[in-house]
Motif scaffolding. Sequence first.
Motif, mmCIF file in Angstrom:
data_model
loop_
_atom_site.group_PDB
_atom_site.id
_atom_site.type_symbol
_atom_site.label_atom_id
_atom_site.label_comp_id
_atom_site.label_asym_id
_atom_site.label_seq_id
_atom_site.Cartn_x
_atom_site.Cartn_y
_atom_site.Cartn_z
ATOM 1 N N TYR A 118 -9.429 -6.089 -4.478
ATOM 2 C CA TYR A 118 -9.960 -7.454 -4.563
ATOM 3 C C TYR A 118 -10.256 -7.762 -6.031
ATOM 4 C CZ TYR A 118 -14.653 -5.328 -4.816
ATOM 5 O OH TYR A 118 -15.759 -4.597 -5.184
ATOM 6 N N THR A 119 -9.948 -8.978 -6.430
ATOM 7 C CA THR A 119 -10.113 -9.363 -7.831
ATOM 8 C C THR A 119 -11.586 -9.549 -8.185
ATOM 9 O OG1 THR A 119 -9.811 -11.690 -7.257
ATOM 10 C CG2 THR A 119 -7.865 -10.479 -7.965
ATOM 11 N N VAL A 120 -11.910 -9.269 -9.447
ATOM 12 C CA VAL A 120 -13.276 -9.405 -9.934
ATOM 13 C C VAL A 120 -13.253 -10.058 -11.317
ATOM 14 C CG1 VAL A 120 -14.182 -7.434 -8.650
ATOM 15 C CG2 VAL A 120 -13.213 -7.076 -10.928
ATOM 16 N N PRO A 121 -14.342 -10.714 -11.708
ATOM 17 C CA PRO A 121 -14.422 -11.309 -13.054
ATOM 18 C C PRO A 121 -14.800 -10.260 -14.091
ATOM 19 C CG PRO A 121 -16.392 -11.855 -11.785
ATOM 20 C CD PRO A 121 -15.500 -11.076 -10.867
ATOM 21 N N HIS A 122 -13.829 -9.855 -14.888
ATOM 22 C CA HIS A 122 -14.054 -8.859 -15.932
ATOM 23 C C HIS A 122 -13.048 -9.134 -17.042
ATOM 24 C CE1 HIS A 122 -15.772 -5.254 -17.564
ATOM 25 N NE2 HIS A 122 -14.636 -4.572 -17.548
ATOM 26 N N ASP A 123 -13.362 -8.738 -18.268
ATOM 27 C CA ASP A 123 -12.510 -9.085 -19.409
ATOM 28 C C ASP A 123 -11.348 -8.099 -19.545
ATOM 29 O OD1 ASP A 123 -14.137 -6.990 -20.132
ATOM 30 O OD2 ASP A 123 -14.759 -7.836 -22.059
ATOM 31 N N ALA A 124 -10.472 -8.124 -18.546
ATOM 32 C CA ALA A 124 -9.265 -7.300 -18.523
ATOM 33 C C ALA A 124 -8.123 -8.169 -17.996
ATOM 34 C CB ALA A 124 -9.479 -6.069 -17.648
ATOM 35 N N ARG A 125 -6.890 -7.622 -18.005
ATOM 36 C CA ARG A 125 -5.715 -8.436 -17.706
ATOM 37 C C ARG A 125 -5.645 -8.892 -16.243
ATOM 38 N NH1 ARG A 125 -1.361 -7.967 -21.417
ATOM 39 N NH2 ARG A 125 -0.150 -9.222 -19.960
ATOM 40 N N GLU A 126 -5.810 -7.981 -15.318
ATOM 41 C CA GLU A 126 -5.840 -8.310 -13.888
ATOM 42 C C GLU A 126 -6.704 -7.265 -13.167
ATOM 43 O OE1 GLU A 126 -2.882 -9.021 -10.028
ATOM 44 O OE2 GLU A 126 -2.018 -8.436 -11.946
ATOM 45 N N PRO A 127 -8.010 -7.313 -13.416
ATOM 46 C CA PRO A 127 -8.887 -6.281 -12.870
ATOM 47 C C PRO A 127 -9.066 -6.418 -11.366
ATOM 48 C CG PRO A 127 -10.192 -7.990 -13.914
ATOM 49 C CD PRO A 127 -8.750 -8.317 -14.193
ATOM 50 N N VAL A 128 -9.073 -5.292 -10.694
ATOM 51 C CA VAL A 128 -9.363 -5.259 -9.257
ATOM 52 C C VAL A 128 -10.363 -4.137 -8.998
ATOM 53 C CG1 VAL A 128 -7.167 -6.235 -8.479
ATOM 54 C CG2 VAL A 128 -7.375 -3.754 -8.786
ATOM 55 N N GLN A 129 -11.103 -4.286 -7.933
ATOM 56 C CA GLN A 129 -11.905 -3.205 -7.381
ATOM 57 C C GLN A 129 -11.389 -2.965 -5.960
ATOM 58 O OE1 GLN A 129 -14.447 -1.398 -9.055
ATOM 59 N NE2 GLN A 129 -13.683 -2.462 -10.869
ATOM 60 N N TYR A 130 -11.981 -2.041 -5.236
ATOM 61 C CA TYR A 130 -11.374 -1.628 -3.968
ATOM 62 C C TYR A 130 -12.395 -1.443 -2.856
ATOM 63 C CZ TYR A 130 -7.175 -0.646 -6.679
ATOM 64 O OH TYR A 130 -6.083 -0.768 -7.500
ATOM 65 N N VAL A 131 -11.926 -1.785 -1.653
ATOM 66 C CA VAL A 131 -12.584 -1.385 -0.419
ATOM 67 C C VAL A 131 -11.660 -0.376 0.257
ATOM 68 C CG1 VAL A 131 -13.304 -2.144 1.875
ATOM 69 C CG2 VAL A 131 -13.854 -3.545 -0.128
ATOM 70 N N VAL A 132 -12.226 0.723 0.737
ATOM 71 C CA VAL A 132 -11.427 1.822 1.283
ATOM 72 C C VAL A 132 -11.836 2.070 2.729
ATOM 73 C CG1 VAL A 132 -10.649 4.188 0.928
ATOM 74 C CG2 VAL A 132 -11.411 2.829 -1.033
ATOM 75 N N ARG A 133 -10.844 2.192 3.592
ATOM 76 C CA ARG A 133 -11.080 2.466 5.017
ATOM 77 C C ARG A 133 -10.305 3.697 5.444
ATOM 78 N NH1 ARG A 133 -9.945 -3.499 5.931
ATOM 79 N NH2 ARG A 133 -11.962 -4.509 6.253
ATOM 80 N N ASP A 134 -10.832 4.375 6.468
ATOM 81 C CA ASP A 134 -10.097 5.502 7.055
ATOM 82 C C ASP A 134 -9.996 5.384 8.576
ATOM 83 O OD1 ASP A 134 -12.655 6.136 7.936
ATOM 84 O OD2 ASP A 134 -12.534 8.240 7.346
ATOM 85 N N GLY A 135 -10.254 4.193 9.113
ATOM 86 C CA GLY A 135 -10.200 3.995 10.553
ATOM 87 C C GLY A 135 -11.559 4.070 11.215
ATOM 88 N N ARG A 136 -12.518 4.693 10.547
ATOM 89 C CA ARG A 136 -13.878 4.774 11.072
ATOM 90 C C ARG A 136 -14.899 4.192 10.108
ATOM 91 N NH1 ARG A 136 -17.495 10.204 12.477
ATOM 92 N NH2 ARG A 136 -19.256 9.073 13.403
ATOM 93 N N PHE A 137 -14.763 4.551 8.834
ATOM 94 C CA PHE A 137 -15.736 4.141 7.835
ATOM 95 C C PHE A 137 -15.117 3.207 6.804
ATOM 96 C CE2 PHE A 137 -17.362 8.396 9.128
ATOM 97 C CZ PHE A 137 -18.559 7.969 9.683
ATOM 98 N N LYS A 138 -16.006 2.471 6.109
ATOM 99 C CA LYS A 138 -15.601 1.533 5.074
ATOM 100 C C LYS A 138 -16.466 1.756 3.840
ATOM 101 C CE LYS A 138 -15.339 -3.502 4.168
ATOM 102 N NZ LYS A 138 -15.614 -4.849 4.760
ATOM 103 N N LEU A 139 -15.814 2.049 2.719
ATOM 104 C CA LEU A 139 -16.479 2.274 1.436
ATOM 105 C C LEU A 139 -16.117 1.145 0.484
ATOM 106 C CD1 LEU A 139 -17.847 4.000 -0.858
ATOM 107 C CD2 LEU A 139 -15.621 5.142 -1.120
ATOM 108 N N GLY A 140 -17.111 0.526 -0.117
ATOM 109 C CA GLY A 140 -16.873 -0.522 -1.094
ATOM 110 C C GLY A 140 -17.236 -0.062 -2.492
ATOM 111 N N VAL A 141 -16.360 -0.339 -3.459
ATOM 112 C CA VAL A 141 -16.572 0.083 -4.840
ATOM 113 C C VAL A 141 -16.546 -1.139 -5.757
ATOM 114 C CG1 VAL A 141 -15.754 1.533 -6.727
ATOM 115 C CG2 VAL A 141 -15.456 2.302 -4.350
#
Length: 268
Positions: A118-141
């Motif tokens: 997912y895109t975020v406002p940061h001073d880089a060219r096309e910065p993204v951060q991530y949400v990670v799933r494994d079918g049971r849990f969801k981790l947001g970074v």
Amino acid sequence: MKFASLGSGSEGNALLISTASGADRTTVMLDCGFNIKETERRLQRRGMVPADLSGIVVTHEHQDHVGGVFKFARRHHLPVWLSFGTFHAVRKDCDGVQYRFCRDGEPLSIGHLELIPYTVPHDAREPVQYVVRDGRFKLGVLTDAGQATQHLTQSLSGCDALVLECNHDRGMLANSSYPPSLRSRIGGAYGHLSNDTTADILAALDRSRLKIVVGAHLSQQNNTPELARAALSSVIDGDTARIMIACQEDGFDWISLDALADQAGEDS
């Protein structure tokens, strides 16, 4: 699912995310801001070797996040995922590396993990951060952003675990020895998140599943673990979620969401 940090801060970042299906385990490294030898040393400290990794996923091109990515990937024959904009910022370093593109909102599957950029406002060219799933849990970074956005909040809602940037205390930054231009950049809309802005983001999220929140990417000059913890505690005080603070030298050891879920079941 479990996750661990090799280190978090302006001198280098790397986050391990891992899940297993039977005897088959998938582990990815999110960013790598350390040199090859240091990354290998820090992996060993977490009971890992490079061959245990399925790939490296990149957030943006700043050196504390990408400085070791391509040399490490080349040495150990690992694929790298990054946005097209990030690729253009680092393309001279990509020779001999198998790289793949990712973009906002399009899930990418690596073994038993699904990562959603997912895109975020940061001073880089096309910065993204991530949400990670494994079918049971969801981790947001979320480790590098200058401000809250609706898209960011929607992406991070409903997570079982969060790794959230608590870069600086506004008062400490304002009174720091940094030149005005650097203070302006860090505290600006495309810089880094202050403790209170991160607390506001946390307060806006659906926290009904939240088991743990880790404050990350703390400035060693303009923040303290105590101030970061206090900001997070101001939101989840009384909730069942735990609070941890990542550090530059040690990051944090493995956190098992299965174990936290089991403990939450026992507590209830």
